[in-house]
Design an enzyme around this catalytic site. Structure first.
Site, PDB file in Angstrom:
ATOM      1  CG  ASP A  40      46.338   5.815  29.386  1.00  0.00           C
ATOM      2  OD1 ASP A  40      46.274   6.939  28.853  1.00  0.00           O
ATOM      3  OD2 ASP A  40      46.380   4.762  28.729  1.00  0.00           O
ATOM      4  CB  SER A  41      48.162  11.238  29.789  1.00  0.00           C
ATOM      5  OG  SER A  41      47.040  11.807  30.450  1.00  0.00           O
ATOM      6  CG  ASP A  79      42.266   6.717  29.560  1.00  0.00           C
ATOM      7  OD1 ASP A  79      41.623   5.888  28.893  1.00  0.00           O
ATOM      8  OD2 ASP A  79      43.205   7.386  29.105  1.00  0.00           O
ATOM      9  CD  GLU A 111      44.668   4.048  24.382  1.00  0.00           C
ATOM     10  OE1 GLU A 111      45.227   3.198  23.654  1.00  0.00           O
ATOM     11  OE2 GLU A 111      45.274   4.988  24.919  1.00  0.00           O
ATOM     12  CD  GLU A 178      45.525  10.943  21.155  1.00  0.00           C
ATOM     13  OE1 GLU A 178      46.683  11.292  21.478  1.00  0.00           O
ATOM     14  OE2 GLU A 178      44.816  10.184  21.855  1.00  0.00           O
TER      15      GLU A 178
END
Length: 268
Positions: A40-41, A79, A111, A178
């Protein structure tokens, strides 16, 4: 997923990079990278947003399909974007299922937190492989107060370790860790049977992931844990300026870039 478990047993660490389009995916795949993450970056790196929050399920599905078409060997992981999972279980299943059924992904990434343990179990029961993600979770940027390092207190580190165990038990096939202290990531890696993939989490994880624009040198504001391995921005600038100069100087297009068709000189 058996392939990823086998990757953990080999000598070389697992390699993962983000990709958002077929051309980039093809180059990364040809280089032998193990996993392509359609992150999703894309919100900040491809779509021009200030964060990942505006990214939609349709965005991820479209870009995942492009990446899947552009790659042959790498594992393609989609993602799941903000609010696409966890609001309603049925909707979560439908959204994640679209990535495999319609876009051609091999797995999805969530996430993760306490709320995704049961979701991970449900998705894996239905045949949707899940990669978990702990530590800094950018979709929670407003709650976290920024993109800050996580797991820096004993309580926070213990929670990451506990959630890592819970997601492994729920069926996650791998875990992204992360922006946490390297010694915390090392203990998480040691404690799990599934592979860990670090980003800003030290060298003791089973693999590493970075955002492709950081690796290529396209990003203007790369995070402190990234490294620029090329200067594609400079190469693009040279090529674009060369094109502009050639057009303005009337040297492009040249004769070899066009053709003359006989009999078409006196139209009208």
């Amino acid at each position: 997923m058996t392939t990823t478990r086998e990757l953990r047993d080999r000598t070389e660490p697992i390699t993962m990079l983000t990709a958002y389009d077929a051309h980039t995916a093809s180059v990364i795949d040809d280089c032998g990278i193990d996993i392509l993450l359609v992150g999703d970056s894309m919100g900040t790196e491809a779509l021009g947003y200030d964060s990942t929050l505006p990214v939609t399920v349709d965005d991820v599905e479209r870009h995942t399909a492009a990446v899947a078409r552009g790659s042959d060997d790498a594992l393609v992981v989609a993602d799941m974007p903000f609010l696409s999972v966890g609001v309603d279980e049925a909707e979560t299943v439908r959204n994640a299922g679209r990535m495999l059924k319609d876009a051609g992904a091999d797995a999805v990434k969530l996430e993760s937190g306490p709320h995704t343990v049961e979701l991970t179990e449900r998705l894996t029961q239905l045949g949707i492989p899940v990669m978990a993600h702990l530590g800094l979770t950018p979709q929670h940027v407003n709650q976290l107060g920024g993109y800050t390092r996580q797991g820096t207190t004993e309580a926070a580190a213990e929670e990451i370790l506990s959630l890592a165990h819970a997601h492994e038990d729920a069926g996650a096939f791998a875990l992204v860790v992360e922006h946490v202290p390297a010694n915390v990531a090392a203990q998480v890696t040691e404690a799990l049977d599934i592979p860990t993939i670090g980003i800003g989490a030290g060298s003791d994880c089973d693999g590493q992931v970075l955002v492709i624009s950081d690796v290529l040198g396209l990003s203007k504001n790369a995070p402190p844990f990234a490294e620029q391995f090329g200067d594609v921005r400079a190469a693009m600038t040279d090529a674009i300026e060369g094109y502009k100069t050639a057009v303005e100087a009337d040297s492009f297009p040249a004769d070899e870039h066009s053709h003359i068709e006989d009999g078409l000189d006196d139209l009208g």
